[in-house]
Write a protein that holds these residues in place. Structure first.
Motif, PDB file in Angstrom:
ATOM      1  N   ALA A  42      -9.880   9.630  -3.982  1.00 46.56           N
ATOM      2  CA  ALA A  42      -8.892  10.495  -4.648  1.00 46.56           C
ATOM      3  C   ALA A  42      -8.294   9.849  -5.891  1.00 46.56           C
ATOM      4  O   ALA A  42      -7.846  10.532  -6.809  1.00 46.56           O
ATOM      5  N   GLY A  43      -8.293   8.503  -5.923  1.00 44.01           N
ATOM      6  CA  GLY A  43      -7.762   7.820  -7.097  1.00 44.01           C
ATOM      7  C   GLY A  43      -8.525   8.164  -8.365  1.00 44.01           C
ATOM      8  O   GLY A  43      -8.017   7.991  -9.476  1.00 44.01           O
ATOM      9  N   HIS A  44      -9.753   8.670  -8.211  1.00 41.07           N
ATOM     10  CA  HIS A  44     -10.537   9.087  -9.372  1.00 41.07           C
ATOM     11  C   HIS A  44     -10.477  10.599  -9.571  1.00 41.07           C
ATOM     12  O   HIS A  44     -11.239  11.154 -10.366  1.00 41.07           O
ATOM     13  N   GLY A  97      -3.945   4.612   1.267  1.00 39.83           N
ATOM     14  CA  GLY A  97      -4.884   5.007   0.215  1.00 39.83           C
ATOM     15  C   GLY A  97      -5.541   6.304   0.613  1.00 39.83           C
ATOM     16  O   GLY A  97      -5.309   6.832   1.706  1.00 39.83           O
ATOM     17  N   SER A  98      -6.403   6.828  -0.243  1.00 40.17           N
ATOM     18  CA  SER A  98      -6.945   8.160   0.032  1.00 40.17           C
ATOM     19  C   SER A  98      -7.937   8.166   1.185  1.00 40.17           C
ATOM     20  O   SER A  98      -8.215   9.202   1.759  1.00 40.17           O
ATOM     21  N   LEU A  99      -8.486   7.006   1.534  1.00 41.35           N
ATOM     22  CA  LEU A  99      -9.468   6.964   2.619  1.00 41.35           C
ATOM     23  C   LEU A  99      -8.867   6.438   3.914  1.00 41.35           C
ATOM     24  O   LEU A  99      -9.537   6.359   4.926  1.00 41.35           O
ATOM     25  N   HIS A 142       2.330   9.132   9.377  1.00 45.75           N
ATOM     26  CA  HIS A 142       1.226   8.212   9.109  1.00 45.75           C
ATOM     27  C   HIS A 142       0.030   8.995   8.548  1.00 45.75           C
ATOM     28  O   HIS A 142      -0.575   9.793   9.256  1.00 45.75           O
ATOM     29  N   ILE A 143      -0.285   8.735   7.272  1.00 49.93           N
ATOM     30  CA  ILE A 143      -1.475   9.360   6.678  1.00 49.93           C
ATOM     31  C   ILE A 143      -2.583   8.329   6.830  1.00 49.93           C
ATOM     32  O   ILE A 143      -2.603   7.304   6.145  1.00 49.93           O
ATOM     33  N   CYS A 144      -3.495   8.596   7.783  1.00 47.82           N
ATOM     34  CA  CYS A 144      -4.341   7.508   8.270  1.00 47.82           C
ATOM     35  C   CYS A 144      -5.789   7.587   7.821  1.00 47.82           C
ATOM     36  O   CYS A 144      -6.548   6.641   8.053  1.00 47.82           O
ATOM     37  N   GLU A 156      -4.795  13.187   8.561  1.00 42.38           N
ATOM     38  CA  GLU A 156      -5.943  12.505   7.937  1.00 42.38           C
ATOM     39  C   GLU A 156      -5.721  12.389   6.432  1.00 42.38           C
ATOM     40  O   GLU A 156      -5.919  11.338   5.839  1.00 42.38           O
ATOM     41  N   TYR A 157      -5.340  13.485   5.810  1.00 42.87           N
ATOM     42  CA  TYR A 157      -5.144  13.531   4.363  1.00 42.87           C
ATOM     43  C   TYR A 157      -4.234  14.718   4.090  1.00 42.87           C
ATOM     44  O   TYR A 157      -4.353  15.746   4.741  1.00 42.87           O
ATOM     45  N   LEU A 158      -3.299  14.582   3.177  1.00 47.30           N
ATOM     46  CA  LEU A 158      -2.400  15.693   2.877  1.00 47.30           C
ATOM     47  C   LEU A 158      -2.622  16.185   1.452  1.00 47.30           C
ATOM     48  O   LEU A 158      -2.700  15.383   0.518  1.00 47.30           O
ATOM     49  N   ALA A 195      -2.203  -0.723  -2.146  1.00 43.38           N
ATOM     50  CA  ALA A 195      -1.715  -0.878  -3.526  1.00 43.38           C
ATOM     51  C   ALA A 195      -2.704  -0.320  -4.538  1.00 43.38           C
ATOM     52  O   ALA A 195      -2.928  -0.903  -5.605  1.00 43.38           O
ATOM     53  N   GLY A 196      -3.311   0.830  -4.214  1.00 44.16           N
ATOM     54  CA  GLY A 196      -4.156   1.537  -5.178  1.00 44.16           C
ATOM     55  C   GLY A 196      -3.324   1.866  -6.417  1.00 44.16           C
ATOM     56  O   GLY A 196      -2.112   2.105  -6.322  1.00 44.16           O
ATOM     57  N   ALA A 197      -3.978   1.856  -7.574  1.00 42.65           N
ATOM     58  CA  ALA A 197      -3.253   1.989  -8.841  1.00 42.65           C
ATOM     59  C   ALA A 197      -2.430   3.272  -8.934  1.00 42.65           C
ATOM     60  O   ALA A 197      -1.288   3.262  -9.411  1.00 42.65           O
ATOM     61  N   ASN A 198      -3.013   4.379  -8.471  1.00 45.59           N
ATOM     62  CA  ASN A 198      -2.278   5.646  -8.597  1.00 45.59           C
ATOM     63  C   ASN A 198      -1.164   5.733  -7.566  1.00 45.59           C
ATOM     64  O   ASN A 198      -0.064   6.197  -7.866  1.00 45.59           O
ATOM     65  N   ALA A 199      -1.463   5.272  -6.358  1.00 44.57           N
ATOM     66  CA  ALA A 199      -0.456   5.321  -5.298  1.00 44.57           C
ATOM     67  C   ALA A 199       0.809   4.580  -5.731  1.00 44.57           C
ATOM     68  O   ALA A 199       1.933   5.088  -5.578  1.00 44.57           O
ATOM     69  N   ILE A 200       0.658   3.403  -6.306  1.00 46.39           N
ATOM     70  CA  ILE A 200       1.863   2.631  -6.651  1.00 46.39           C
ATOM     71  C   ILE A 200       2.604   3.267  -7.832  1.00 46.39           C
ATOM     72  O   ILE A 200       3.827   3.211  -7.893  1.00 46.39           O
ATOM     73  N   LEU A 205      -3.628  -7.751  -7.595  1.00 50.04           N
ATOM     74  CA  LEU A 205      -2.962  -7.876  -8.902  1.00 50.04           C
ATOM     75  C   LEU A 205      -1.905  -6.786  -9.060  1.00 50.04           C
ATOM     76  O   LEU A 205      -0.785  -7.041  -9.522  1.00 50.04           O
ATOM     77  N   ASN A 206      -2.269  -5.554  -8.675  1.00 49.73           N
ATOM     78  CA  ASN A 206      -1.306  -4.426  -8.768  1.00 49.73           C
ATOM     79  C   ASN A 206      -0.030  -4.756  -7.984  1.00 49.73           C
ATOM     80  O   ASN A 206       1.092  -4.601  -8.475  1.00 49.73           O
ATOM     81  N   ALA A 207      -0.241  -5.209  -6.749  1.00 54.07           N
ATOM     82  CA  ALA A 207       0.896  -5.439  -5.852  1.00 54.07           C
ATOM     83  C   ALA A 207       1.775  -6.580  -6.377  1.00 54.07           C
ATOM     84  O   ALA A 207       3.006  -6.470  -6.382  1.00 54.07           O
TER      85      ALA A 207
HETATM   86  C1  LIG Z   1     -10.613   1.366  -1.261  1.00 54.54           C
HETATM   87  C2  LIG Z   1     -10.653   1.594  -2.737  1.00 54.54           C
HETATM   88  O1  LIG Z   1     -11.711   1.559  -3.356  1.00 54.54           O
HETATM   89  N1  LIG Z   1      -9.480   1.801  -3.331  1.00 54.54           N
HETATM   90  C3  LIG Z   1      -9.394   2.061  -4.752  1.00 54.54           C
HETATM   91  C4  LIG Z   1      -9.226   3.549  -4.943  1.00 54.54           C
HETATM   92  O2  LIG Z   1      -8.117   3.892  -4.118  1.00 54.54           O
HETATM   93  P1  LIG Z   1      -7.649   5.363  -3.812  1.00 54.54           P
HETATM   94  O3  LIG Z   1      -8.694   6.378  -4.047  1.00 54.54           O
HETATM   95  O4  LIG Z   1      -6.990   5.316  -2.487  1.00 54.54           O
HETATM   96  O5  LIG Z   1      -6.658   5.570  -5.027  1.00 54.54           O
HETATM   97  P2  LIG Z   1      -5.113   5.437  -5.281  1.00 54.54           P
HETATM   98  O6  LIG Z   1      -4.388   4.774  -4.190  1.00 54.54           O
HETATM   99  O7  LIG Z   1      -4.998   4.890  -6.651  1.00 54.54           O
HETATM  100  O8  LIG Z   1      -4.724   6.986  -5.341  1.00 54.54           O
HETATM  101  C5  LIG Z   1      -4.811   7.796  -4.207  1.00 54.54           C
HETATM  102  C6  LIG Z   1      -4.444   9.176  -4.627  1.00 54.54           C
HETATM  103  O9  LIG Z   1      -4.680  10.038  -3.535  1.00 54.54           O
HETATM  104  C7  LIG Z   1      -3.509  10.777  -3.273  1.00 54.54           C
HETATM  105  N2  LIG Z   1      -3.452  11.113  -1.850  1.00 54.54           N
HETATM  106  C8  LIG Z   1      -3.655  10.141  -0.912  1.00 54.54           C
HETATM  107  C9  LIG Z   1      -3.591  10.466   0.423  1.00 54.54           C
HETATM  108  C10 LIG Z   1      -3.293  11.807   0.778  1.00 54.54           C
HETATM  109  O10 LIG Z   1      -3.218  12.165   1.946  1.00 54.54           O
HETATM  110  N3  LIG Z   1      -3.098  12.726  -0.188  1.00 54.54           N
HETATM  111  C11 LIG Z   1      -3.182  12.415  -1.510  1.00 54.54           C
HETATM  112  O11 LIG Z   1      -3.007  13.289  -2.369  1.00 54.54           O
HETATM  113  C12 LIG Z   1      -2.377   9.885  -3.718  1.00 54.54           C
HETATM  114  O12 LIG Z   1      -1.217  10.653  -3.919  1.00 54.54           O
HETATM  115  C13 LIG Z   1      -2.975   9.280  -4.999  1.00 54.54           C
HETATM  116  O13 LIG Z   1      -2.828  10.165  -6.077  1.00 54.54           O
HETATM  117  O14 LIG Z   1      -9.007   3.845  -6.334  1.00 54.54           O
HETATM  118  C14 LIG Z   1      -7.871   3.189  -6.938  1.00 54.54           C
HETATM  119  C15 LIG Z   1      -7.813   3.625  -8.406  1.00 54.54           C
HETATM  120  O15 LIG Z   1      -8.986   3.295  -9.077  1.00 54.54           O
HETATM  121  C16 LIG Z   1      -7.987   1.676  -6.780  1.00 54.54           C
HETATM  122  O16 LIG Z   1      -6.805   1.065  -7.289  1.00 54.54           O
HETATM  123  C17 LIG Z   1      -8.173   1.331  -5.334  1.00 54.54           C
HETATM  124  O17 LIG Z   1      -8.366  -0.076  -5.200  1.00 54.54           O
END
Ligand SMILES: CC(=O)N[C@H]1[C@@H](OP(=O)(O)OP(=O)(O)OC[C@H]2O[C@@H](n3ccc(=O)[nH]c3=O)[C@H](O)[C@@H]2O)O[C@H](CO)[C@@H](O)[C@@H]1O
Length: 363
Positions: A13-15, A194-196, A220-222, A241-243, A261-266, A292-294
């Motif tokens: 989802a980060g992409h 994270g998204s996974l 818990h989003i697991c 699982e995912y919201l 500490a995915g880039a978008n999440a933080i 590094l992000n964290a």
């Molecule tokens: C395991 C892996 O390879 N992780 C990489 C992946 O993380 P990942 O895909 O988890 O990306 P991020 O944590 O950056 O972003 C997750 C995104 O998914 C959204 N979200 C998540 C869960 C949910 O239930 N609903 C929802 O909408 C979050 O709000 C956020 O917008 O890409 C990021 C950005 O390139 C990297 O920094 C991470 O290192």
């Protein structure tokens, strides 16, 4: 004259979510938007909620390690390149915006072969392999962290930040309390891996539940297929699982957050000023960008951090309690951050390139 853009990016989802964040502004600017992603990846499932045409292509992963698929994936990528070229010829976009991930490589390279300008975006501190393969043909490379500028060609690099979905700040706490069957009288801890999902965080949280539940209700989003059925009836503990749309409500309800500490999440945690404890993906299973992000967020006073190698249920409980106790300190620090308006900066950059090209062709 109508303007057309193709968005691409996927895998996790980060992409994808940063592309979703751009949709409202691109529509306001008059763009016809299309998306090119994989046949059945996460991007397809997330983009189908929006009213834009989706084109699926064949994809393969670029690995730096041995795997039998390394012999077949190149053919999938070549096929994807052909499909991307065909769709791009059909759509005839003025520009392509790529948020990265493996699926984006054939799209960007095909666009470049058709002389369609491409702008790519890197969320992490150092460019991932997919983006590295696209940088040579990109018109501009947007990045999220000032530190990344040093790893990019100077004439292409633009510091933009990461686009965050506007709706995330418009959540409804009551809706989330109802969704989770929680009361309004006890603090809420949100856990998001994270998204996974993140297996190590899931395990630590579940082992720590008896202690954590004394002080918190826990949402818990697991991650996909990571629900623990034995805990489905545990009062004060809700698993997802995912919201999608409900994520904003759960954010509104959360008092403190434990997160990867995915880039978008933080960036989202910072934008929403949610006191957070980060558990970055270890360097052993990644290129170490989450660490590094964290550390960057910890140094700036926005986050607490636990090193995944030292994660234990007891340490988790101790740190969550400390985070809750000091939450106002973190909220104050985040309140002073100068977070960029990435959606505005990126859409202006894209539109500037398109308008300039149109003016050039009109001459
Ligand atoms: C395991 C892996 O390879 N992780 C990489 C992946 O993380 P990942 O895909 O988890 O990306 P991020 O944590 O950056 O972003 C997750 C995104 O998914 C959204 N979200 C998540 C869960 C949910 O239930 N609903 C929802 O909408 C979050 O709000 C956020 O917008 O890409 C990021 C950005 O390139 C990297 O920094 C991470 O290192």
């Amino acid at each position: 004259m109508s303007k057309k853009i193709v968005l691409t990016g996927g895998g996790t989802a980060g992409h994808i979510t940063p592309n979703i964040a751009l949709l409202p502004r691109l529509s306001q600017l008059g763009y016809e938007i299309s998306y090119i992603g994989s046949y059945n990846g996460m991007e397809k499932k997330l983009i189908e909620d929006y009213d834009i045409p989706y084109y699926g292509i064949s994809t393969g992963k670029f690995r730096r390690y041995f795997d039998l698929k390394n012999f077949t994936d190149p053919f999938r990528v070549i096929k994807g390149y052909g499909e991307a070229r065909k769709y791009l010829k059909e759509i005839r976009p003025d520009i392509v915006f790529s948020k990265g991930g493996f699926v984006s490589v054939p799209v960007v390279r095909a666009a470049s072969s058709l002389k369609i300008p491409c702008v790519i975006h890197e969320s992490d501190m150092t460019p991932g392999l997919a983006n590295k393969l696209c940088i040579p043909v990109a018109a501009k490379v947007c990045c999220n962290f000032p530190e990344t500028l040093h790893s990019l060609p100077t004439e292409k690099a633009v510091l933009t930040g990461s686009p965050i979905r506007d709706e995330l700040s418009k959540g409804n706490k009551l809706a989330a309390l109802e969704l989770c069957h929680f009361t309004a009288n006890k603090p809420v801890l949100m856990v998001i891996g994270g998204s996974l999902g993140a297996a190590s965080i899931n395990q630590a949280v579940r082992e720590a539940l008896p202690k954590l539940l004394n002080d918190f209700q826990i949402v818990h989003i697991c991650g996909h297929e990571k629900i623990d059925n034995l805990l489905l009836n545990q009062s004060g503990y809700a698993q997802f699982e995912y919201l999608k749309a409900e994520l904003k409500d759960v954010f509104a309800m959360a008092d403190v957050v434990v997160s990867r500490a995915g880039a978008n999440a933080i960036c989202e945690l910072l934008a929403l000023k949610k006191p957070n404890l980060l558990i970055p993906l270890s360097a052993g299973s990644s290129r170490g960008d989450q660490i590094l992000n964290a550390r960057s967020f910890e140094t700036q006073g926005y986050s607490m951090v636990i090193d995944e190698d030292y994660l234990s249920p007891d340490l988790l409980v101790e740190k969550v309690q400390e985070l809750y106790f000091n939450r106002q300190t973190y909220i104050n620090a985040m309140g002073k951050s100068q977070q960029m308006n990435a959606t505005k900066t990126i859409t202006e950059l894209l539109d500037g390139i398109v308008e300039e090209n149109k003016a050039g062709k009109g001459k």
